[in-house]
Design a protein around this motif. Structure first.
Motif, PDB file in Angstrom:
ATOM      1  N   UNK B 170      -7.818 -19.412 -35.350  1.00 28.17           N
ATOM      2  CA  UNK B 170      -6.526 -20.016 -35.672  1.00 28.17           C
ATOM      3  C   UNK B 170      -6.190 -21.097 -34.651  1.00 28.17           C
ATOM      4  N   UNK B 171      -6.512 -20.791 -33.408  1.00 29.34           N
ATOM      5  CA  UNK B 171      -6.280 -21.761 -32.331  1.00 29.34           C
ATOM      6  C   UNK B 171      -6.994 -23.075 -32.640  1.00 29.34           C
ATOM      7  N   UNK B 172      -8.236 -22.934 -33.067  1.00 30.56           N
ATOM      8  CA  UNK B 172      -9.066 -24.092 -33.392  1.00 30.56           C
ATOM      9  C   UNK B 172      -8.438 -24.911 -34.523  1.00 30.56           C
ATOM     10  N   UNK B 173      -7.955 -24.218 -35.522  1.00 35.71           N
ATOM     11  CA  UNK B 173      -7.369 -24.895 -36.687  1.00 35.71           C
ATOM     12  C   UNK B 173      -6.127 -25.683 -36.288  1.00 35.71           C
ATOM     13  N   UNK B 174      -5.276 -25.026 -35.538  1.00 33.61           N
ATOM     14  CA  UNK B 174      -4.007 -25.657 -35.172  1.00 33.61           C
ATOM     15  C   UNK B 174      -4.242 -26.794 -34.186  1.00 33.61           C
ATOM     16  N   UNK B 175      -5.194 -26.560 -33.309  1.00 31.07           N
ATOM     17  CA  UNK B 175      -5.500 -27.609 -32.338  1.00 31.07           C
ATOM     18  C   UNK B 175      -6.002 -28.863 -33.053  1.00 31.07           C
ATOM     19  N   UNK B 176      -6.722 -28.657 -34.105  1.00 31.23           N
ATOM     20  CA  UNK B 176      -7.206 -29.790 -34.899  1.00 31.23           C
ATOM     21  C   UNK B 176      -6.018 -30.602 -35.409  1.00 31.23           C
ATOM     22  N   UNK B 177      -5.027 -29.901 -35.930  1.00 33.89           N
ATOM     23  CA  UNK B 177      -3.833 -30.592 -36.439  1.00 33.89           C
ATOM     24  C   UNK B 177      -3.121 -31.341 -35.317  1.00 33.89           C
ATOM     25  N   UNK B 178      -3.043 -30.689 -34.185  1.00 38.48           N
ATOM     26  CA  UNK B 178      -2.380 -31.325 -33.041  1.00 38.48           C
ATOM     27  C   UNK B 178      -3.130 -32.589 -32.627  1.00 38.48           C
ATOM     28  N   UNK B 179      -4.448 -32.495 -32.626  1.00 37.95           N
ATOM     29  CA  UNK B 179      -5.249 -33.643 -32.196  1.00 37.95           C
ATOM     30  C   UNK B 179      -5.078 -34.818 -33.146  1.00 37.95           C
ATOM     31  N   UNK B 180      -4.615 -34.534 -34.365  1.00 33.65           N
ATOM     32  CA  UNK B 180      -4.383 -35.614 -35.318  1.00 33.65           C
ATOM     33  C   UNK B 180      -2.967 -36.165 -35.167  1.00 33.65           C
ATOM     34  N   UNK B 181      -2.257 -35.650 -34.180  1.00 27.41           N
ATOM     35  CA  UNK B 181      -0.938 -36.206 -33.887  1.00 27.41           C
ATOM     36  C   UNK B 181       0.234 -35.421 -34.444  1.00 27.41           C
ATOM     37  N   UNK B 182      -0.034 -34.306 -35.083  1.00 25.02           N
ATOM     38  CA  UNK B 182       1.079 -33.551 -35.664  1.00 25.02           C
ATOM     39  C   UNK B 182       1.875 -32.817 -34.591  1.00 25.02           C
ATOM     40  N   UNK B 183       3.186 -32.782 -34.796  1.00 26.42           N
ATOM     41  CA  UNK B 183       4.069 -32.141 -33.827  1.00 26.42           C
ATOM     42  C   UNK B 183       4.828 -30.976 -34.464  1.00 26.42           C
ATOM     43  N   UNK B 184       5.087 -31.090 -35.751  1.00 24.56           N
ATOM     44  CA  UNK B 184       5.770 -29.992 -36.447  1.00 24.56           C
ATOM     45  C   UNK B 184       4.762 -29.328 -37.383  1.00 24.56           C
ATOM     46  N   UNK B 185       4.239 -28.220 -36.924  1.00 27.20           N
ATOM     47  CA  UNK B 185       3.170 -27.536 -37.653  1.00 27.20           C
ATOM     48  C   UNK B 185       3.650 -26.166 -38.094  1.00 27.20           C
ATOM     49  N   UNK B 186       3.618 -25.939 -39.397  1.00 33.26           N
ATOM     50  CA  UNK B 186       4.070 -24.653 -39.926  1.00 33.26           C
ATOM     51  C   UNK B 186       2.884 -23.715 -40.097  1.00 33.26           C
ATOM     52  N   UNK B 187       3.182 -22.428 -40.238  1.00 36.09           N
ATOM     53  CA  UNK B 187       2.126 -21.452 -40.521  1.00 36.09           C
ATOM     54  C   UNK B 187       2.545 -20.590 -41.709  1.00 36.09           C
ATOM     55  N   UNK B 188       1.602 -20.373 -42.599  1.00 38.84           N
ATOM     56  CA  UNK B 188       1.820 -19.412 -43.681  1.00 38.84           C
ATOM     57  C   UNK B 188       0.968 -18.205 -43.364  1.00 38.84           C
ATOM     58  N   UNK B 189       1.618 -17.106 -43.021  1.00 40.62           N
ATOM     59  CA  UNK B 189       0.898 -15.904 -42.617  1.00 40.62           C
ATOM     60  C   UNK B 189       0.507 -15.069 -43.831  1.00 40.62           C
ATOM     61  N   UNK B 190      -0.318 -14.082 -43.573  1.00 37.63           N
ATOM     62  CA  UNK B 190      -0.644 -13.099 -44.615  1.00 37.63           C
ATOM     63  C   UNK B 190       0.193 -11.857 -44.387  1.00 37.63           C
ATOM     64  N   UNK B 191      -0.104 -10.783 -45.080  1.00 35.49           N
ATOM     65  CA  UNK B 191       0.666  -9.544 -44.940  1.00 35.49           C
ATOM     66  C   UNK B 191       0.611  -9.029 -43.503  1.00 35.49           C
ATOM     67  N   UNK B 192       1.742  -8.629 -42.993  1.00 36.63           N
ATOM     68  CA  UNK B 192       1.821  -8.209 -41.599  1.00 36.63           C
ATOM     69  C   UNK B 192       0.959  -6.986 -41.315  1.00 36.63           C
ATOM     70  N   UNK B 193       0.661  -6.213 -42.361  1.00 33.86           N
ATOM     71  CA  UNK B 193      -0.095  -4.977 -42.165  1.00 33.86           C
ATOM     72  C   UNK B 193      -1.575  -5.230 -41.890  1.00 33.86           C
TER      73      UNK B 193
END
Lengths: 354, 354
Positions: B170-193
DNA sequence: TTGTAAGCGTTATCAC
DNA sequence: GTGATAACGCTTACAA
């Protein structure tokens, strides 16, 4: 702890092993008091009779094998098979059987598969196959393994099967396109070896002929059920001097592929090209625009085939053993505005698309 | 004709049944001449030893059960499970086992499932579960049924499992978005269980923190793995006063749903909103635009888990029994231009989109 | 209502 | 190298 045998349970409950067996099998002639005591011991020790021993003596496994086309690499990912499996599984649980599908059959030689089948793991087989001259039904018959088939080959002699009227279904799909005013309608076929394909093709032809439309061989592409082949077929059509204004695809995946090709050309659906699929897999509602398609009742077909098989296994004879299910034209967005009286079943499921 | 027993074959081949058994099991001490004669009779009559009898005496079935999360209605349609199953099946055939998955388990009470497992149909189980506090591993351990798990619960005590490093992925994925200049990054999670979800969430958080970006609770949505929940999550984000410019979805299906919502608003991907998925199911290459995602090596995970299980069944001890596979960021079109050095594995599969 | 005993079709342990 | 023979763990007549 779980290596206990019926003998151990008998000893612990101070009864003979026949009594334990009777309790296990809900035989009526056991004193309630004894029955409860025995159940107590069984539960306390988490005992369950060993399947193999039971199978050996009864000569039945209460297991039903499900055979999907082996050629299909990623068969599990195919939502059509998933729905069929769903129906099979439900009926099995309802009737006290267990449905099993075995993985890795595709990596297995036919000889090994046949041997597996002959070892009587399964009381019967639900065979999913619309392949013409499929060797499996012949083998099953020769090996006297009861089976029912989903799909059928008129040139074979399957005794029990469920299927749909492919000709009529395709006719319905193409007629829908015609009713919307289309004159140049292409077809993306599936593999010629599948018996349903010539049938669907003849439905396509009949609809065109009835409408007095010409049959153009250039508007016929042959796919392999996969997305990519639908895309390729559509690319071919788009390069024609007179491209079609509508396409009937023999399954939904190829329809999605065709849509892909259309978008790549910067064209729009349904404005530039209308498209109808076949199967109504769940994804059709998710595609943009949602796909108009022919719904096959896969789940019911699975459960009906299973019911027929189990009836036969249990000697309930004199049942009908050949069932043709009816299909439904489900109208969504991929063909544009409704202009006919086609049934609207399924419309309520559609997510509205802006 | 196929009701023959080993005894019949013995008689027909003029040998004892021990000899037939030896032939069947490739025992070396059989005269070649006799061996051939016996094989001849076996083939001529299409004989195969009855599984149940064999199982009873050997106390092994060479059958491996695959258990997918029961909650999952349409599990078979889930391409993730399909890939895992593919890997399991291949390894089983390679090692002379048969992998079986049973349908209709979802319609079955837990008691019945447990009983089925206890009846020793299977020598061992490949358990696909990332559910936290899943009762199944506890049951399997108590019932002494060997299993390996795909996914693992640190609060359980699974002895043998394969998994991925979700946090790092997940870190890798989000870091990719950040490296493209994104500052407001949302997450859609799966079931908490599911145990993987908190891990993926913490990877998301870590990436944001490292980049000095604020953590906004409004940018967190909880999904249920399905397309619809991804769509709902995205709709929620789009109504915010400050919508995100990028989204990390915890699986590909929800990512597709999110894309759906984005299109409905007339927005464009990746120009208006970038999106990263998780899993790399085959469909990601078919979505428009093709989805950038985290690849999990599902097939290898399936085969590795199976190999570990079989090794254990066969007493090959001293093996490693906990394996963490690495994931790959597969860059396609859904995040826009490449600007970093992320690995490009998988790029060659991408169908170019105009 | 319960127990005794035979047998299901293999494999495996002995002798020969 | 081959053949009796005893399991394996159940179900099911048949007796009691």
């Amino acid at each position: 702890m779980s290596q206990l045998t019926i003998e151990d349970i008998a000893r612990l409950a101070h009864v003979s092993r026949s009594t334990v067996s009777r309790v296990l099998n809900d035989h009526p002639s056991v004193r309630p008091e004894v029955r409860d005591r025995v159940w107590g011991v069984i539960k306390e020790h988490g005992y369950a009779p060993q399947a193999a021993a039971r199978h050996l003596v009864t000569q039945r496994t209460r297991l039903i094998g499900v055979l999907f086309p082996r050629s299909n690499q990623y068969l599990l990912a195919n939502p059509v098979y998933a729905s069929i499996g769903q129906g099979v599984g439900q009926m099995c649980t309802r009737r006290g059987y267990l449905a099993m599908i075995s993985l890795g059959l595709g990596d297995m030689e036919e000889k090994m598969l046949f041997n597996m089948l002959r070892s009587r793991h399964f009381d019967g087989i639900v065979l999913v196959s619309s392949e013409s001259h499929d060797p499996l039904p012949f083998f099953l018959k020769e090996a006297r393994i009861p089976y029912t088939r989903i799909g059928h080959d008129p040139e074979g002699d399957d005794e029990a099967f469920v299927d749909v009227d492919d000709t009529e279904a395709a006719y319905k799909a193409v007629k829908h396109l015609i009713s919307l005013g289309h004159q140049r309608i292409a077809i993306i076929k599936g593999p010629a070896a599948e018996v349903c394909i010539p049938r669907r093709y003849s439905g396509y032809i009949r609809a065109l002929q009835e409408a007095g439309l010409p049959i153009d061989p250039l508007l016929v592409a042959e796919g392999d059920w996969l997305h990519t082949s639908g895309k390729a077929g559509m690319e071919h059509f788009l390069q024609l001097e007179h491209p079609p204004t509508a396409v009937f695809s023999c399954n939904d995946m190829m329809a999605a592929g065709a849509m892909h090709a259309i978008y790549e050309q910067g064209l729009h659906i349904p404005e530039d090209i209308a498209i109808v699929g076949f199967d109504d897999v769940p994804q059709t509602q998710v595609i943009i625009p949602a796909l108009t398609t022919i719904r096959q009742p896969h789940e019911e077909m699975g459960s009906k085939a299973t019911e027929m098989l189990i009836d036969r296994l249990e000697g309930k004879d004199g049942q009908i053993n050949q069932v043709i299910f009816s299909t439904t034209l489900v109208i969504r967005q991929s063909c544009g505005a409704l202009r006919n009286d086609a049934t609207r079943e399924g419309l309520q499921h559609i997510a509205p698309i802006a």
